[in-house]
Scaffold this motif. Sequence first.
Motif, mmCIF file in Angstrom:
data_model
loop_
_atom_site.group_PDB
_atom_site.id
_atom_site.type_symbol
_atom_site.label_atom_id
_atom_site.label_comp_id
_atom_site.label_asym_id
_atom_site.label_seq_id
_atom_site.Cartn_x
_atom_site.Cartn_y
_atom_site.Cartn_z
ATOM 1 N N VAL A 307 46.618 37.189 64.034
ATOM 2 C CA VAL A 307 46.643 37.455 62.662
ATOM 3 C C VAL A 307 44.885 38.336 61.986
ATOM 4 O O VAL A 307 43.642 38.220 62.284
ATOM 5 N N PRO A 308 44.805 40.264 61.727
ATOM 6 C CA PRO A 308 43.873 40.268 61.709
ATOM 7 C C PRO A 308 42.750 39.891 60.345
ATOM 8 O O PRO A 308 43.895 40.150 58.767
ATOM 9 N N ARG A 309 41.696 39.451 60.280
ATOM 10 C CA ARG A 309 41.595 38.640 58.956
ATOM 11 C C ARG A 309 40.496 39.840 58.525
ATOM 12 O O ARG A 309 40.280 41.221 58.593
ATOM 13 N N THR A 310 38.977 39.138 58.079
ATOM 14 C CA THR A 310 37.895 40.456 57.445
ATOM 15 C C THR A 310 36.828 39.689 57.905
ATOM 16 O O THR A 310 36.934 37.780 58.368
ATOM 17 N N VAL A 311 35.781 40.371 57.636
ATOM 18 C CA VAL A 311 34.474 39.596 57.524
ATOM 19 C C VAL A 311 33.952 39.174 56.758
ATOM 20 O O VAL A 311 32.706 38.690 56.378
ATOM 21 N N ASP A 312 34.166 39.452 55.556
ATOM 22 C CA ASP A 312 33.590 39.381 54.053
ATOM 23 C C ASP A 312 34.888 39.729 53.063
ATOM 24 O O ASP A 312 35.632 40.350 52.707
ATOM 25 N N GLU A 313 35.179 38.010 52.553
ATOM 26 C CA GLU A 313 36.973 37.811 51.967
ATOM 27 C C GLU A 313 36.335 38.873 50.525
ATOM 28 O O GLU A 313 37.554 38.774 49.781
ATOM 29 N N ALA A 314 35.539 39.034 49.872
ATOM 30 C CA ALA A 314 35.681 39.505 48.463
ATOM 31 C C ALA A 314 35.847 40.344 49.026
ATOM 32 O O ALA A 314 36.833 41.396 48.110
ATOM 33 N N GLU A 315 35.414 41.515 49.215
ATOM 34 C CA GLU A 315 35.336 42.660 50.059
ATOM 35 C C GLU A 315 37.099 43.272 50.679
ATOM 36 O O GLU A 315 37.511 44.223 49.660
ATOM 37 N N PHE A 316 37.675 41.999 50.868
ATOM 38 C CA PHE A 316 39.231 42.335 51.371
ATOM 39 C C PHE A 316 39.682 42.074 50.030
ATOM 40 O O PHE A 316 40.450 42.832 49.961
ATOM 41 N N ALA A 317 38.984 41.206 49.234
ATOM 42 C CA ALA A 317 39.944 40.826 48.192
ATOM 43 C C ALA A 317 39.862 42.928 47.198
ATOM 44 O O ALA A 317 41.140 42.827 46.446
ATOM 45 N N THR A 383 38.501 42.825 36.325
ATOM 46 C CA THR A 383 38.539 41.260 36.270
ATOM 47 C C THR A 383 38.563 41.245 37.501
ATOM 48 O O THR A 383 37.509 40.027 37.992
ATOM 49 N N LEU A 384 39.303 41.372 38.414
ATOM 50 C CA LEU A 384 38.359 40.650 40.348
ATOM 51 C C LEU A 384 37.011 40.563 39.992
ATOM 52 O O LEU A 384 36.258 39.608 40.519
ATOM 53 N N VAL A 385 36.224 41.719 40.186
ATOM 54 C CA VAL A 385 34.797 41.604 40.452
ATOM 55 C C VAL A 385 34.152 40.326 39.406
ATOM 56 O O VAL A 385 33.174 39.889 40.354
ATOM 57 N N ALA A 386 34.650 40.506 38.313
ATOM 58 C CA ALA A 386 34.270 39.783 36.754
ATOM 59 C C ALA A 386 33.656 38.108 37.427
ATOM 60 O O ALA A 386 33.444 37.545 37.281
ATOM 61 N N ALA A 387 35.171 37.435 38.445
ATOM 62 C CA ALA A 387 35.596 36.740 37.842
ATOM 63 C C ALA A 387 34.979 36.386 39.357
ATOM 64 O O ALA A 387 34.174 35.243 39.959
ATOM 65 N N LEU A 388 34.693 37.785 40.667
ATOM 66 C CA LEU A 388 33.509 36.855 41.782
ATOM 67 C C LEU A 388 32.073 36.684 41.463
ATOM 68 O O LEU A 388 31.990 36.065 42.006
ATOM 69 N N THR A 389 31.822 37.500 40.823
ATOM 70 C CA THR A 389 30.579 36.963 40.471
ATOM 71 C C THR A 389 29.544 36.259 39.839
ATOM 72 O O THR A 389 29.092 35.934 39.309
ATOM 73 N N ARG A 394 36.459 31.935 43.863
ATOM 74 C CA ARG A 394 35.560 31.459 45.356
ATOM 75 C C ARG A 394 36.548 31.836 46.351
ATOM 76 O O ARG A 394 37.638 31.398 46.677
ATOM 77 N N LEU A 395 35.892 33.018 47.346
ATOM 78 C CA LEU A 395 36.593 33.229 48.126
ATOM 79 C C LEU A 395 36.039 32.757 49.640
ATOM 80 O O LEU A 395 36.370 33.711 50.830
ATOM 81 N N ASP A 402 44.885 26.482 48.690
ATOM 82 C CA ASP A 402 46.190 26.437 47.051
ATOM 83 C C ASP A 402 45.009 26.256 45.509
ATOM 84 O O ASP A 402 45.817 26.800 45.126
ATOM 85 N N GLU A 403 43.828 25.815 45.940
ATOM 86 C CA GLU A 403 43.516 26.284 44.372
ATOM 87 C C GLU A 403 42.897 28.013 44.636
ATOM 88 O O GLU A 403 42.680 28.275 43.578
ATOM 89 N N ALA A 404 42.337 28.296 45.450
ATOM 90 C CA ALA A 404 42.174 30.253 45.024
ATOM 91 C C ALA A 404 43.087 30.265 44.611
ATOM 92 O O ALA A 404 43.241 31.536 44.198
ATOM 93 N N ARG A 405 44.894 30.400 45.718
ATOM 94 C CA ARG A 405 45.773 30.569 45.606
ATOM 95 C C ARG A 405 46.246 30.601 43.308
ATOM 96 O O ARG A 405 46.369 31.587 42.914
ATOM 97 N N ALA A 406 46.121 30.100 43.175
ATOM 98 C CA ALA A 406 46.116 29.622 41.708
ATOM 99 C C ALA A 406 45.397 30.284 40.947
ATOM 100 O O ALA A 406 45.185 30.439 39.589
ATOM 101 N N ARG A 407 43.816 30.583 41.438
ATOM 102 C CA ARG A 407 42.994 30.887 40.242
ATOM 103 C C ARG A 407 43.350 32.623 40.139
ATOM 104 O O ARG A 407 43.174 33.172 39.596
ATOM 105 N N LEU A 408 43.779 33.017 41.490
ATOM 106 C CA LEU A 408 44.322 34.587 41.771
ATOM 107 C C LEU A 408 45.355 34.769 40.614
ATOM 108 O O LEU A 408 45.726 35.691 40.117
ATOM 109 N N GLY A 409 46.071 34.144 41.326
ATOM 110 C CA GLY A 409 47.421 34.327 40.195
ATOM 111 C C GLY A 409 47.023 34.116 39.005
ATOM 112 O O GLY A 409 48.092 35.023 37.812
ATOM 113 N N GLU A 410 45.965 33.720 38.520
ATOM 114 C CA GLU A 410 46.025 33.867 37.142
ATOM 115 C C GLU A 410 45.594 34.860 36.580
ATOM 116 O O GLU A 410 45.239 35.536 35.521
ATOM 117 N N LEU A 411 44.765 36.303 37.722
ATOM 118 C CA LEU A 411 44.339 37.299 37.126
ATOM 119 C C LEU A 411 45.355 38.385 36.812
ATOM 120 O O LEU A 411 45.972 38.014 37.096
#
Length: 487
Positions: A307-317, A383-389, A394-395, A402-411
Amino acid sequence: MHTDTERCLRAVRSKDARFDGWFFTAVLTTGIYCRPSCPVVPPKPENMRFHPSAAACQQAGFRACKRCRPDTSPGSPEWNQRADLVARAMRLIADGVVDREGVPGLADRLGYSARQVERQLRAELGAGPLALARSQRAQTARLLIETTTLPMAEVAFAAGFASIRTFNDTVREVFALSPSALRARAPRSAATPGVISLRLPFRAPLTPDNLFGHLAATAVPGVEEWHAGAYRRTLRLPYGHGLAALSPAPDHIACRLTLTDQRDLTVAISRCRRLLDLDADPVAVDEQLRADPALAPLVDKAPGRRVPRTVDEAEFAVRAVLGQQVSTAAARTHAARLVTAYGEPVEDTEGGLSHLFPDPEALAALDPEALALPRSRRRTLTTLVAALTSGGLRLGAESDWDEARARLGELPGFGPWTVEVIAMRALGDPDAFLPGDLGIRRAARELGLPSTPAALTARAAAWRPWRAYAVQYLWATDDHPINELPA
């Protein structure tokens, strides 16, 4: 696994490299510890003890085998297929958190007390966070000793040791050689000043086509490129930045790192391994997926897809939002504009890399009206950038999936596809699934699988916990550049 003596004995007798990193063999008569695939004649069973980590072997007084170099084994796949406390702690330790923030910082990121973290790590791995981090520092020191001409004092500092004496004592204890003797034993080759060249091991098989094809086809200009047979990209690191060049070889991934601060070596290696999913257990994955008659031909044709992943979770989001409902080329264009406007410039003497991808703090200053995106997409991005800053989302390596999924789904603007693609490639959940993806539905129809999201999800229950890998096999049926190793 180390508690299953009979299984460990079978792996050692057959020199099965698949189990390298799963457990380590300590030999009572010699005082050394080995990987299961060590080429020497296996000792008598009564003289073997099995440990879950190199750190546990070192704490028990064993030194690393000079023949099989067990400290360079692939990492255990356990830490990338679980989201419990121990797995998240191990991902953070690999990312250098203990060296930078200490055990209290590790515990704070995990939301537990330092005592709880210590107890659970000792129970499962036979060593606490300090010992695990020390083992990692020893391996970093060895790489710097063998692959650079840095003075030993600089090696000690870069590897995270507090003093030269601690550095010398640790290297002697772990490797039964002094630092200077380790350097004398290393093969000499022409080295480029400032560049660290090393091999990243993996468990075979590995099919690189979709792995490197995906990274190259979606590369953001200035941040990533395919150049001279290697995927190259910039890295934002704790102490500075770096450039990584990764190219596939039959039995390893060739890695070239250029770092502004050598203390970032361990983190850079960890992130490159995570990017390429190198700690996966492809035999276990393929065995389960092959049990489905519809997937079996795909697995047999190209086993070991990662699975190709990422070196930076916020960047990928951020990039996932930019890629919503647009082509790969359009997503790259949108991302390149952000990079040019808000990315930090870097120098690259070997290719065309020019910027770090902007971090959330830099993107917080963007003007939404300047984005060539629909109004709803602008709102999703800001909204994503505000939630990350703010820390509300937290990614990082410490994230509970599961918690990250729930937080993303609220955006706003985050539907199932965006949430799951972030879970798959940023969070690293091996069971993330995209039943509504058009490419997946098209592949499902061609293979005679159900193509509606609900029916395909029901059928895919048999693929768990490896549905993210099934996605790679299904995507690979399409004639698209992401599935081809670049020329």
